[in-house]
Every structure is written in structure tokens, then in C-alpha cells.
Scaffold this active site. Structure first.
Site, PDB file in Angstrom:
ATOM      1  N   ASN A  10      67.234  55.330  69.552  1.00 33.47           N
ATOM      2  CA  ASN A  10      65.864  54.918  69.226  1.00 33.47           C
ATOM      3  C   ASN A  10      65.960  53.852  68.134  1.00 33.47           C
ATOM      4  O   ASN A  10      66.260  54.167  66.987  1.00 33.47           O
ATOM      5  CB  ASN A  10      65.089  56.165  68.736  1.00 33.47           C
ATOM      6  CG  ASN A  10      63.727  55.817  68.168  1.00 33.47           C
ATOM      7  OD1 ASN A  10      63.235  54.701  68.309  1.00 33.47           O
ATOM      8  ND2 ASN A  10      63.110  56.786  67.503  1.00 33.47           N
ATOM      9  N   LYS A  12      63.649  52.177  66.815  1.00 33.35           N
ATOM     10  CA  LYS A  12      62.477  52.134  65.929  1.00 33.35           C
ATOM     11  C   LYS A  12      62.027  50.671  65.741  1.00 33.35           C
ATOM     12  O   LYS A  12      62.142  49.893  66.679  1.00 33.35           O
ATOM     13  CB  LYS A  12      62.798  52.842  64.610  1.00 33.35           C
ATOM     14  CG  LYS A  12      63.354  54.260  64.858  1.00 33.35           C
ATOM     15  CD  LYS A  12      63.417  55.095  63.625  1.00 33.35           C
ATOM     16  CE  LYS A  12      63.927  56.492  63.985  1.00 33.35           C
ATOM     17  NZ  LYS A  12      63.977  57.410  62.855  1.00 33.35           N
ATOM     18  N   HIS A  93      56.825  61.234  68.400  1.00 35.07           N
ATOM     19  CA  HIS A  93      57.796  61.138  67.305  1.00 35.07           C
ATOM     20  C   HIS A  93      57.088  61.376  65.973  1.00 35.07           C
ATOM     21  O   HIS A  93      55.949  60.947  65.788  1.00 35.07           O
ATOM     22  CB  HIS A  93      58.462  59.754  67.326  1.00 35.07           C
ATOM     23  CG  HIS A  93      59.664  59.691  66.430  1.00 35.07           C
ATOM     24  ND1 HIS A  93      59.558  59.604  65.060  1.00 35.07           N
ATOM     25  CD2 HIS A  93      60.985  59.739  66.707  1.00 35.07           C
ATOM     26  CE1 HIS A  93      60.781  59.599  64.538  1.00 35.07           C
ATOM     27  NE2 HIS A  93      61.664  59.675  65.523  1.00 35.07           N
ATOM     28  N   GLU A  95      57.342  60.010  63.203  1.00 35.88           N
ATOM     29  CA  GLU A  95      56.907  58.792  62.511  1.00 35.88           C
ATOM     30  C   GLU A  95      55.572  58.284  63.057  1.00 35.88           C
ATOM     31  O   GLU A  95      54.822  57.611  62.364  1.00 35.88           O
ATOM     32  CB  GLU A  95      58.010  57.722  62.609  1.00 35.88           C
ATOM     33  CG  GLU A  95      59.167  58.049  61.675  1.00 35.88           C
ATOM     34  CD  GLU A  95      60.507  57.509  62.091  1.00 35.88           C
ATOM     35  OE1 GLU A  95      60.574  56.629  62.970  1.00 35.88           O
ATOM     36  OE2 GLU A  95      61.519  57.985  61.526  1.00 35.88           O
ATOM     37  N   GLU A 164      63.407  67.419  66.472  1.00 36.49           N
ATOM     38  CA  GLU A 164      63.803  66.575  65.354  1.00 36.49           C
ATOM     39  C   GLU A 164      63.128  67.054  64.066  1.00 36.49           C
ATOM     40  O   GLU A 164      61.995  66.663  63.771  1.00 36.49           O
ATOM     41  CB  GLU A 164      63.364  65.131  65.603  1.00 36.49           C
ATOM     42  CG  GLU A 164      63.950  64.508  66.848  1.00 36.49           C
ATOM     43  CD  GLU A 164      63.918  62.995  66.751  1.00 36.49           C
ATOM     44  OE1 GLU A 164      65.005  62.408  66.771  1.00 36.49           O
ATOM     45  OE2 GLU A 164      62.835  62.416  66.613  1.00 36.49           O
ATOM     46  N   GLY A 170      66.821  60.430  59.197  1.00 37.88           N
ATOM     47  CA  GLY A 170      67.150  59.324  58.296  1.00 37.88           C
ATOM     48  C   GLY A 170      67.618  59.763  56.915  1.00 37.88           C
ATOM     49  O   GLY A 170      67.669  58.959  55.983  1.00 37.88           O
ATOM     50  N   SER A 210      69.719  62.496  61.817  1.00 37.34           N
ATOM     51  CA  SER A 210      70.992  62.192  61.154  1.00 37.34           C
ATOM     52  C   SER A 210      72.218  62.527  61.999  1.00 37.34           C
ATOM     53  O   SER A 210      73.252  62.943  61.476  1.00 37.34           O
ATOM     54  CB  SER A 210      71.067  62.895  59.790  1.00 37.34           C
ATOM     55  OG  SER A 210      70.073  62.382  58.928  1.00 37.34           O
TER      56      SER A 210
HETATM   57  P1  PGA Z   1      67.999  59.220  62.531  1.00 40.26           P
HETATM   58  O1  PGA Z   1      66.628  59.217  63.364  1.00 40.26           O
HETATM   59  O2  PGA Z   1      69.107  59.379  63.531  1.00 40.26           O
HETATM   60  O3  PGA Z   1      68.027  57.886  61.833  1.00 40.26           O
HETATM   61  O4  PGA Z   1      67.935  60.382  61.584  1.00 40.26           O
HETATM   62  C1  PGA Z   1      66.430  60.078  64.451  1.00 40.26           C
HETATM   63  C2  PGA Z   1      65.081  59.845  65.070  1.00 40.26           C
HETATM   64  O5  PGA Z   1      64.093  59.678  64.348  1.00 40.26           O
HETATM   65  O6  PGA Z   1      64.972  59.840  66.309  1.00 40.26           O
END
Ligand code: PGA
Length: 253
Positions: A10, A12, A93, A95, A164, A170, A210
Site C-alpha cells: 500500500n 499510500k 483503512h 487512515e 491492522e 508505521g 510495521s
Molecule cells: P506500515 O503500514 O507497514 O507502514 O505500518 C501498513 C498499512 O497501513 O497498511
């Protein structure tokens, strides 16, 4: 893990055309790891270009509007992303839930529209640290899923779930294998209940938060983990392929 792991990058809000070379490198390398299903969700502006480059990997989008068309400035519909070459869409997601105030009801509408447009859906769920500390993670996550999972016959061909935990995204602090196993087990029970065991068995439950090349082999070996949704570590071919190799090693020969 006996089944074919699904490793999805992803990107983003990262990537301009200068990053197409990374997508190409990921695609070419994926051809050497056929035991793993590799996919990328670039930003909407790059879906078409990455689709044109890709011979092996699946291409998807990170969101879509629930409506078919019309006066929705700045939005893109499921049919539009499908037209650009997307085969799947990530929905719900954290976010988007946090940054755009997306409710479970809105996400449920988006899921319906995406499926109607012929897309596969990766439906995300996950609790924040407060909810986990309060011992309510499972209840919260299952509630998110109950609210947005569609009542369809062919769920196994249409759906992927991604667990997640927000506190792991992150942060460099992935969830513990025992916590992942417990949550994925609870999600599997819900899928069995909703769709019956045969359809449920076809739905992969990804872990995200992560994931990197170091922790991937451990995480991907956890029971009921069918793959990974990867943010930061999917931005370069080198890092992402480290995870793909880890996935390939967990598949029984
Ligand atoms: P990350 O993000 O691997 O940077 O922790 C995962 C995600 O939000 O899908």
C-alpha cells in the site's frame, strides 16, 4: 502456511511517475516467487501507469467513492478505478476512518459499490491502543467487520480481510504473534458464521502494521495469517521483495 500468501503493498500518498521503476522491479521479481501472490496499491494517479507496466502483480486502489458517478468533486468511483486497471480496492483503512471521518456505514456502502463494479475488496479493521489496553480489541474489530462485510454468496472470491492494529501502523512496533493469532482466529470464526466454512476458507486474513523483511517470516507463519498488507516497506523494490521472499519461504514445498 500451506496456502499461497497474499502480499499487498500500500503506497499510500507516495509516488510519482519516477517510482514506476520500483513497480517494474517488484513485478519482474514477483515472477520468480510464484508461490506468493503479490499486489500493489499505488495512489490513484498511478494506477493506470502501474497497470501498464505490470505483467505478474495485481494492481489495486486505496479507496473509492460509494456512488456511481456525479457531482462529487475530487472523488473517484469504483468503476473509474476498475477502468484504470485496478482489480481490487482497499477499503476502511484506519487512515481513511481517522483522516476522513469514514464511518462503518459509509465503508459498507463502498464495499457494495466496489463489488458491483467487479472489484475484489480488501476490508481493513483494527483497534487503537486505548481499545486494546481496555481489553476490548476483539469486540471492536468484530463490530467493524459485522458492520461492513457484505451479504453475498461468493464472498470467497471477492473478499480479503486485513487486520491492522492502529498502534502498529508505521510505528516499527508490529503486534505480537500471539495477539495476531488470537485476533485472526476470532475473525475466522466470524467469517465461518457469516459465510459458512467453505466460503470462509477462501477468504484470506492479512496482517498489517510495521511488517518488514525481518518480522515477515514469523508473522506469515502464524496460524490464520494469509498474507500481509505492507505500507512503508513496500515503497522500494528491495525492501518489499525481502517480504515476498519471506512469504515464499513459509509456503510448504
Ligand atoms: P506500515 O503500514 O507497514 O507502514 O505500518 C501498513 C498499512 O497501513 O497498511
Amino acid at each position: 502456511m500451506a496456502e499461497r500468501p497474499y502480499i499487498v503493498g500500500n503506497w499510500k500518498m507516495n509516488g510519482t511517475r519516477a517510482m514506476l521503476s520500483e513497480a517494474r522491479a517488484i513485478d519482474r521479481a514477483a515472477q520468480r516467487y510464484m508461490k506468493v501472490e503479490v499486489a500493489l496499491a499505488p495512489p490513484a494517479t498511478l494506477i493506470h501507469a502501474v497497470h501498464r507496466e505490470a505483467e505478474q502483480i495485481g494492481i489495486g486502489a486505496q479507496d473509492c467513492h460509494p456512488g456511481e458517478a456525479g457531482a462529487h468533486t475530487g472523488d473517484v468511483s469504483a468503476a473509474m478505478i476498475a477502468d484504470a486497471g485496478a482489480k481490487f480496492v482497499i477499503l476502511g483503512h484506519s487512515e481513511r476512518r481517522q483522516g476522513h471521518g469514514e464511518s462503518d456505514a459509509l465503508i459498507a456502502d463502498k464495499v457494495q459499490s466496489a463489488i458491483a463494479a467487479g472489484l475484489r475488496v480488501i476490508l481493513c479493521c483494527g483497534e487503537n491502543a486505548e481499545t486494546r489496553d481496555a481489553g476490548k480489541a476483539e469486540e471492536f474489530v468484530l463490530g467493524q467487520l459485522r458492520a461492513a462485510l457484505p451479504k453475498i454468496e461468493d464472498a470467497g472470491d471477492r473478499l480479503t480481510v486485513a487486520y491492522e492494529p492502529i498502534w502498529a501502523i508505521g510505528t516499527g512496533r508490529a503486534a505480537k504473534p500471539s495477539d495476531i493469532e488470537a485476533m485472526h482466529g476470532a475473525i475466522r470464526e466470524l467469517l465461518d458464521e457469516m459465510y459458512g466454512e467453505a466460503e470462509s476458507a477462501k477468504i484470506r486474513i492479512l496482517y498489517g502494521g510495521s511488517v518488514d523483511s525481518k518480522n515477515a517470516p514469523t508473522i506469515l507463519a502464524v496460524p490464520e495469517v494469509g498474507g500481509a498488507l505492507v505500507g512503508g516497506a513496500s515503497l522500494t523494490a528491495e525492501k518489499f521483495l525481502g517480504i515476498v521472499v519471506g512469504g515464499s519461504e513459509t509456503v510448504e514445498a
